[in-house]
Design a protein around this motif. Sequence first.
Motif, PDB file in Angstrom:
ATOM      1  N   ARG A 142     -19.583  18.498 -82.703  1.00 29.25           N
ATOM      2  CA  ARG A 142     -19.506  19.961 -82.665  1.00 29.25           C
ATOM      3  C   ARG A 142     -18.862  20.423 -81.365  1.00 29.25           C
ATOM      4  O   ARG A 142     -19.031  19.808 -80.309  1.00 29.25           O
ATOM      5  CB  ARG A 142     -20.900  20.586 -82.761  1.00 29.25           C
ATOM      6  CG  ARG A 142     -21.649  20.345 -84.061  1.00 29.25           C
ATOM      7  CD  ARG A 142     -22.943  21.128 -84.049  1.00 29.25           C
ATOM      8  NE  ARG A 142     -23.731  20.935 -85.275  1.00 29.25           N
ATOM      9  CZ  ARG A 142     -24.667  20.011 -85.421  1.00 29.25           C
ATOM     10  NH1 ARG A 142     -24.940  19.186 -84.413  1.00 29.25           N
ATOM     11  NH2 ARG A 142     -25.327  19.907 -86.553  1.00 29.25           N
ATOM     12  N   ARG A 181     -27.629  20.253 -98.426  1.00 25.16           N
ATOM     13  CA  ARG A 181     -26.702  21.107 -97.680  1.00 25.16           C
ATOM     14  C   ARG A 181     -25.266  20.585 -97.823  1.00 25.16           C
ATOM     15  O   ARG A 181     -24.320  21.362 -97.935  1.00 25.16           O
ATOM     16  CB  ARG A 181     -27.122  21.140 -96.213  1.00 25.16           C
ATOM     17  CG  ARG A 181     -26.421  22.188 -95.360  1.00 25.16           C
ATOM     18  CD  ARG A 181     -27.071  22.252 -93.987  1.00 25.16           C
ATOM     19  NE  ARG A 181     -26.339  23.112 -93.071  1.00 25.16           N
ATOM     20  CZ  ARG A 181     -26.490  24.413 -92.977  1.00 25.16           C
ATOM     21  NH1 ARG A 181     -27.353  25.028 -93.766  1.00 25.16           N
ATOM     22  NH2 ARG A 181     -25.799  25.120 -92.103  1.00 25.16           N
ATOM     23  N   SER A 186     -21.478  22.296 -99.499  1.00 21.32           N
ATOM     24  CA  SER A 186     -20.535  22.487 -98.399  1.00 21.32           C
ATOM     25  C   SER A 186     -19.102  22.627 -98.909  1.00 21.32           C
ATOM     26  O   SER A 186     -18.779  22.192-100.025  1.00 21.32           O
ATOM     27  CB  SER A 186     -20.606  21.297 -97.440  1.00 21.32           C
ATOM     28  OG  SER A 186     -20.009  20.147 -98.034  1.00 21.32           O
ATOM     29  N   TRP A 195     -22.753  26.630 -94.995  1.00 18.01           N
ATOM     30  CA  TRP A 195     -22.297  26.776 -93.616  1.00 18.01           C
ATOM     31  C   TRP A 195     -21.747  28.163 -93.329  1.00 18.01           C
ATOM     32  O   TRP A 195     -21.790  28.627 -92.187  1.00 18.01           O
ATOM     33  CB  TRP A 195     -21.233  25.732 -93.297  1.00 18.01           C
ATOM     34  CG  TRP A 195     -21.754  24.318 -93.412  1.00 18.01           C
ATOM     35  CD1 TRP A 195     -23.054  23.927 -93.593  1.00 18.01           C
ATOM     36  CD2 TRP A 195     -20.991  23.116 -93.374  1.00 18.01           C
ATOM     37  NE1 TRP A 195     -23.155  22.561 -93.665  1.00 18.01           N
ATOM     38  CE2 TRP A 195     -21.893  22.030 -93.538  1.00 18.01           C
ATOM     39  CE3 TRP A 195     -19.637  22.839 -93.226  1.00 18.01           C
ATOM     40  CZ2 TRP A 195     -21.484  20.702 -93.552  1.00 18.01           C
ATOM     41  CZ3 TRP A 195     -19.215  21.513 -93.238  1.00 18.01           C
ATOM     42  CH2 TRP A 195     -20.123  20.466 -93.392  1.00 18.01           C
ATOM     43  N   ASP A 233     -24.242  30.724 -91.864  1.00 19.56           N
ATOM     44  CA  ASP A 233     -24.517  30.547 -90.433  1.00 19.56           C
ATOM     45  C   ASP A 233     -23.401  31.174 -89.598  1.00 19.56           C
ATOM     46  O   ASP A 233     -23.666  31.855 -88.590  1.00 19.56           O
ATOM     47  CB  ASP A 233     -24.641  29.057 -90.095  1.00 19.56           C
ATOM     48  CG  ASP A 233     -25.812  28.401 -90.802  1.00 19.56           C
ATOM     49  OD1 ASP A 233     -26.754  29.124 -91.192  1.00 19.56           O
ATOM     50  OD2 ASP A 233     -25.792  27.163 -90.963  1.00 19.56           O
ATOM     51  N   TYR A 291     -12.510  31.048 -91.728  1.00 18.37           N
ATOM     52  CA  TYR A 291     -12.965  29.655 -91.750  1.00 18.37           C
ATOM     53  C   TYR A 291     -11.924  28.814 -92.471  1.00 18.37           C
ATOM     54  O   TYR A 291     -11.438  29.184 -93.550  1.00 18.37           O
ATOM     55  CB  TYR A 291     -14.308  29.568 -92.480  1.00 18.37           C
ATOM     56  CG  TYR A 291     -14.829  28.161 -92.718  1.00 18.37           C
ATOM     57  CD1 TYR A 291     -15.654  27.539 -91.784  1.00 18.37           C
ATOM     58  CD2 TYR A 291     -14.513  27.474 -93.887  1.00 18.37           C
ATOM     59  CE1 TYR A 291     -16.143  26.258 -92.002  1.00 18.37           C
ATOM     60  CE2 TYR A 291     -15.014  26.197 -94.114  1.00 18.37           C
ATOM     61  CZ  TYR A 291     -15.816  25.603 -93.173  1.00 18.37           C
ATOM     62  OH  TYR A 291     -16.297  24.332 -93.396  1.00 18.37           O
ATOM     63  N   SER A 296     -13.694  21.349 -89.637  1.00 15.05           N
ATOM     64  CA  SER A 296     -13.722  22.774 -89.977  1.00 15.05           C
ATOM     65  C   SER A 296     -13.499  23.576 -88.705  1.00 15.05           C
ATOM     66  O   SER A 296     -13.911  23.172 -87.612  1.00 15.05           O
ATOM     67  CB  SER A 296     -15.049  23.167 -90.629  1.00 15.05           C
ATOM     68  OG  SER A 296     -16.130  23.056 -89.721  1.00 15.05           O
TER      69      SER A 296
END
Length: 411
Positions: A61, A97, A101, A128, A131, A140, A162
Amino acid sequence: MNEAFFAEVSAWLTQAGLAGTSEIEMVSGFCDRCVAAGLPLFRTVVLIDTLHPVHEGRLFRWGPDSAQPPLQEYGRTSPDGLAATGFDPKDVQAAARWRNSPFYRMLETGDSLLRRRVNAATKNEFAWLSDLYAEGATDYVAIINRFAADGVIGEMDGVYSSWATRAPAGFSADEIAALKRLVPYLALAIKSVSLARMTATLMETYLGRDAGQRVLSGRILRGVSDRIEAVVWFSDLRGFTRITDTAPEQVIPLLNDYSDVIVSAIHEHGGDVLKLIGDGTLAIFTAEDRMHACTAALAAAIAAREGIVALNNRRMSDGKPITDMYLGLHVGEVFYGNVGSRERLDFTVIGPAVNEASRIAAMCRSVDQPVLTSSAFADVEGVKHRLISIGRYALRGVAHPQELFTLDPET
């Protein structure tokens, strides 16, 4: 962003991949350079699958003031993988999750790029996005850089990334084009570093920590070995054949449970596991001198026995079969290196000391002792006060009867 910037970033990524720069530094350096050049990045996630006995892959991240760690190793996401790990609640949640995605959608559709404006109408389409919407993101982009079929290794089939922005108008067409142009360089550098990490993990997992490092350093010639002094650990499980006959479905989970305890104890005290042979474990302890190696091996033996007691309590409460460890310890000179055919080599230890450790472990059943050591081991300063003699015994394949020792219950 001009041609000079593209050339500079691609050259930096090439050098980072060749130098083995960590993935975290690579992602951070890439994003920082893009932001400095005017690309309005807010949040970036890069992930790649791997081959690992526990983790399915690694996620990296980047973003200002992120409360989440820059590195996350994620567990299994497939139904078979979840079943193998016992449906750990965290893995089940992460798998759900994942199935919600953008990347999962792209795998189903075959797309390599997915873009979504982040707003009230789209925020619930993928997990996602909600969030990012809460953090004020406006746009995005998800990208998959797939590997060719010959380059796929296990689940490692591509690099997933991403890119999110808070810019009021979102990403411009030129900015998305810049990402499409630059991200493949990042993906290739990430793949290069990840393959090196994966190779080291596989070597250590299947050969042992020290043997794996030796093979990676180039010690792969058949017949090349070192003559070293080491404590040889040879252990197996009591009543294993009976368990396999009466409860065959329990064999693999049982082996995994007891191996976790035994191998962890060996590693925590500086030993190296060379081989798992059915229910048996072959390991060595080396140190700057015999006393330190023997002390470490005896500490590992005591820790393993304590761990097995705790494990047996848990398994009994679950109604599962239990067992115990028989262990033989000996110290002496061994040959440590490559043995085998041209097509199949084994990095292991051989020699009379290894044979004797095996025979000592086999004597545990005959004398009803969980741990036995040779006199050579017991005579070492630092361990002799913890051991008591149980007499002299003939060992198969050993010329003369040997005095054997076990743990003194009063120390």
